[in-house]
Design an enzyme around this catalytic site. Structure first.
Site, PDB file in Angstrom:
ATOM      1  N   GLU A 136       8.031   5.330   2.074  1.00  0.00           N
ATOM      2  CA  GLU A 136       7.382   5.413   3.200  1.00  0.00           C
ATOM      3  C   GLU A 136       6.914   4.178   3.761  1.00  0.00           C
ATOM      4  OE1 GLU A 136       6.105  10.221   3.693  1.00  0.00           O
ATOM      5  OE2 GLU A 136       4.817   8.504   3.806  1.00  0.00           O
ATOM      6  N   CYS A 137       7.441   3.491   5.122  1.00  0.00           N
ATOM      7  CA  CYS A 137       6.859   2.258   5.421  1.00  0.00           C
ATOM      8  C   CYS A 137       6.880   1.197   4.635  1.00  0.00           C
ATOM      9  CB  CYS A 137       5.543   2.773   6.092  1.00  0.00           C
ATOM     10  SG  CYS A 137       5.074   1.782   7.731  1.00  0.00           S
ATOM     11  N   ALA A 138       5.645   0.846   4.148  1.00  0.00           N
ATOM     12  CA  ALA A 138       5.609  -0.267   3.062  1.00  0.00           C
ATOM     13  C   ALA A 138       6.439  -0.124   1.846  1.00  0.00           C
ATOM     14  CB  ALA A 138       4.050  -0.236   2.551  1.00  0.00           C
TER      15      ALA A 138
ATOM     16  N   LEU B  54       9.390   1.344   2.430  1.00  0.00           N
ATOM     17  CA  LEU B  54      10.665   0.961   2.840  1.00  0.00           C
ATOM     18  C   LEU B  54      11.065  -0.331   2.664  1.00  0.00           C
ATOM     19  CD1 LEU B  54      13.194   1.363   4.939  1.00  0.00           C
ATOM     20  CD2 LEU B  54      11.896   1.304   6.885  1.00  0.00           C
TER      21      LEU B  54
ATOM     22  N   SER C 228      12.031   5.505   4.778  1.00  0.00           N
ATOM     23  CA  SER C 228      11.715   5.444   6.234  1.00  0.00           C
ATOM     24  C   SER C 228      10.665   5.128   6.445  1.00  0.00           C
ATOM     25  CB  SER C 228      11.658   6.989   6.442  1.00  0.00           C
ATOM     26  OG  SER C 228      11.361   7.355   7.852  1.00  0.00           O
TER      27      SER C 228
END
Length: 494
Positions: A380-382, A384, A472
Site C-alpha cells: 500500500e502506497c509506500a 507500491l 496500490s
C-alpha cells in the site's frame, strides 16, 4: 464501560494533537491505563499516542469501516482500560467530503456517547471566543460539549478575559495552555514526522506535552467529565470470529522502542501496535484454519523508519487467521525472515529513505524473488513505491514495470473501490473503502491487471496485480473486510 473523552477543535491547527497526547501522557503518568484513539485514517498521530500511553494507537474511521463498527472497535481497543482519549480530525463537524457528518469527529462522539472537549486557539481573540464556543455547542444538540481548553493563551490578563467571556456561555473552561515551543513537533510534506524517525526527540516532546497539560488543565474535572459518559451497550469487536486462536504475542514496549532481535516475531511494524495478550478470540476454527494451526504461515511485515503506517487491527486479523507475523526493517535487514510465505508492505516515507532502501540490494533482490515465486505480496502506497522499478531515480525492487517520483501535488481523500479481478486480497467484485494520501506519482498508474477500479469520487483504474502481488496507493482498514486477512493468509499457506 470505560470513561472517555473526545478532543475536538473548531479547525485543524488548533492544538488537538498537543492536548490529546498531553492528556494521555498526564493521565498515564498518574497511574491510569489509558486507551488512545484517533478519528479518521491518519497513521502518524497514533504513534505519538502510543508513546504517551504504552498502548496501541487505534483509528476510528466511520467511512472506511462503517459507523456500525466504530463503537465495537473502540470497545476492543479500550478493553481493560480506565480511560480512553479520542483525538478528533479536522474541525469538529468536518467529515467525508459531500457526505454530511460521515467520518466527522461529531459523528464519532455521538456513536461513542462521549463528551467532547473543544480545544480553541485563543491566540487572536478575547470576548469573541464565547460566540465561537456557543456556535459549536448549539449546532448539533446531540453533540455534548462538556468543556473548553484554551490553547496558545498569551498572558494572565488574556486568560482572564477569555474566562470572563466564557463564563456566560455555560461551557466550563477546563484548561488554559500558554504558547510552548518545546512541545512543537516537526512537520514535513505529509504532516508530523513519525515517532519512529525521531524517537528520542519524540519521547521528550510527549513528556513536555504531558507536563504542560498537567500544569494547565483541571485533570480531576476532565476525568469526572469522562466518567459521566453513559454505558455504550455494545459488544467489543473481535478479530478472531471464524479464525483459529492465535498464539499470544508480546505487548509493545512502553517507550515505543522496537522489539529486540533481528526480526520481531508476533509484532506489527514499529511503532504500530501488536495483538494484546490475553484476548479471547472466540470462534470455531474452519477446516482450513485447523490445517493452518499445524503450520502457521509466516507473514513478513515491513517496519522501521521507512514503513511506519499500519492499522493495529490488520495485524490482529492476520494473526487470528493463523499467520505468524514477523516484522523486518528494509533499511537494515538484508534478507527476509526465514520461511517467509507472504509479505505486507504498508505506508510510510520511502521517498525520504530512497537512497538507503536502494543501497540494500540484497533485500531488494529477496523481495523480487519472493514476488516472482507467486507468494502473496500486499503493498500500500509506500509499499507500491518500494516495489517499483525506481523511486526518484534510485533503483527499487523492480517487481513492477513502473517508476515513481515525488510530486508537488497532494493527493488526498477517501475512495470507494471494487476489485476488478481475483487477487491475493480479494475476489473479483469485492467492494472496499480506503484512503489516499501522498505527494508522489507512479507511471504508469495502473498495470495490465489493475488492483482496483475506483468508483467514487471519480471513475478510474489504479494499482497493479501480477501473480500474488497486489500493489496500490489505497490504504485500507481490514476490519471492514476481515475476509481479506483470511484470503491473504490462506494464500501464504499454500
Amino acid at each position: 464501560m470505560v470513561a472517555r473523552l473526545v478532543i475536538a477543535a473548531p479547525s485543524s491547527g488548533s492544538g488537538k494533537t498537543t492536548v490529546a497526547t498531553g492528556l494521555m501522557a498526564a493521565f498515564a503518568r498518574s497511574g491510569l491505563a489509558v486507551s488512545p484513539h484517533k478519528v479518521g485514517p491518519d497513521y502518524i498521530d497514533p504513534g505519538y499516542h502510543s508513546l504517551a500511553t504504552g498502548r496501541p494507537g487505534r483509528n476510528l474511521d466511520a467511512y472506511m469501516c462503517g459507523p456500525e463498527l466504530v463503537a465495537p472497535l473502540f470497545a476492543h481497543g479500550a478493553r481493560g482500560c480506565d480511560l480512553a482519549v479520542v483525538e478528533g480530525v479536522m474541525g469538529l463537524y468536518d467529515g467525508a467530503s459531500g457526505l454530511g457528518e460521515l467520518a466527522s469527529t461529531a459523528q464519532v462522539s455521538k456513536l461513542l456517547r462521549a463528551p467532547v472537549v473543544l480545544v480553541v486557539d485563543a491566540s487572536s481573540q478575547s470576548r469573541s471566543v464565547a460566540a465561537l464556543v456557543h456556535g459549536f455547542a448549539s449546532w448539533d444538540p446531540e453533540v455534548r460539549i462538556g468543556g473548553v481548553i484554551l490553547n496558545k493563551v498569551g498572558s494572565d490578563r488574556h486568560e482572564a478575559l477569555l474566562r470572563e467571556a466564557l463564563g456566560e456561555s455555560g461551557v466550563p473552561v477546563l484548561g488554559a495552555l500558554r504558547r510552548a515551543p518545546q512541545v512543537d513537533t516537526p512537520s514535513r510534506h505529509l504532516g508530523l514526522v513519525p515517532v519512529a524517525e525521531r524517537r528520542a526527540d519524540a519521547v521528550d516532546a510527549v513528556a513536555a506535552m504531558g507536563e504542560q497539560v498537567r500544569e494547565g488543565c483541571d485533570l480531576p474535572a476532565l476525568l469526572a467529565l469522562a466518567r459521566s459518559a453513559p454505558a455504550l451497550g455494545v459488544e467489543a469487536w473481535e478479530p478472531g470470529f471464524g479464525f483459529p486462536h492465535p498464539a499470544p504475542s508480546r505487548k509493545p514496549p512502553a517507550d515505543g522502542s522496537s522489539a529486540s532481535g533481528r526480526w520481531a516475531r508476533g509484532s506489527a511494524p514499529d511503532p504500530a501496535p501488536q495483538t494484546p495478550e490475553g484476548l479471547d478470540f472466540a470462534a470455531e476454527a474452519t477446516t482450513q484454519g485447523q490445517q493452518n494451526q499445524g503450520r502457521r504461515p509466516l507473514v513478513a511485515v515491513a517496519g522501521g523508519p521507512a514503513f511506519t503506517f499500519s492499522y493495529a487491527e490488520n495485524t490482529e486479523l492476520l494473526t487470528a487467521a493463523g499467520a505468524e507475523v514477523v516484522t523486518f526493517d528494509p533499511l537494515r535487514d538484508e534478507e527476509l525472515p526465514p520461511g517467509t510465505g507472504g509479505l505486507v508492505i504498508g505506508g510510510g516515507f520511502p521517498e525520504v529513505y530512497a537512497a538507503e532502501l536502494s543501497a540494500n540490494e540484497p533485500l531488494r533482490k529477496a523481495v523480487a524473488e519472493l514476488a516472482r515465486s507467486g507468494a502473496p505480496v500486499a503493498a500500500e502506497c509506500a509499499g507500491l513505491l518500494y516495489l517499483a522499478r525506481s523511486l526518484d531515480g534510485q533503483p527499487m525492487c523492480g517487481v513492477l514495470d513502473a517508476d515513481a517520483r515525488m510530486s508537488g501535488r497532494l493527493t488526498l481523500g477517501y475512495r470507494e473501490a471494487v476489485a476488478i479481478g481475483d487477487n491475493s486480497l480479494a475476489a473479483a467484485g469485492t467492494r472496499l473503502r480506503g484512503h489516499e494520501f501522498h505527494r508522489t506519482v507512479i507511471e504508469p498508474g495502473a498495470g495490465a491487471d489493475p488492483a482496483w477500479g475506483i468508483v467514487h469520487p471519480e471513475r478510474r483504474v489504479e494499482g497493479f496485480v501480477q501473480k500474488g502481488v497486489h500493489a496500490s496507493y489505497l490504504h485500507t482498514h481490514w476490519a471492514a473486510r476481515p475476509e481479506v486477512a483470511r484470503r491473504f493468509t490462506e494464500g501464504c499457506a499454500r
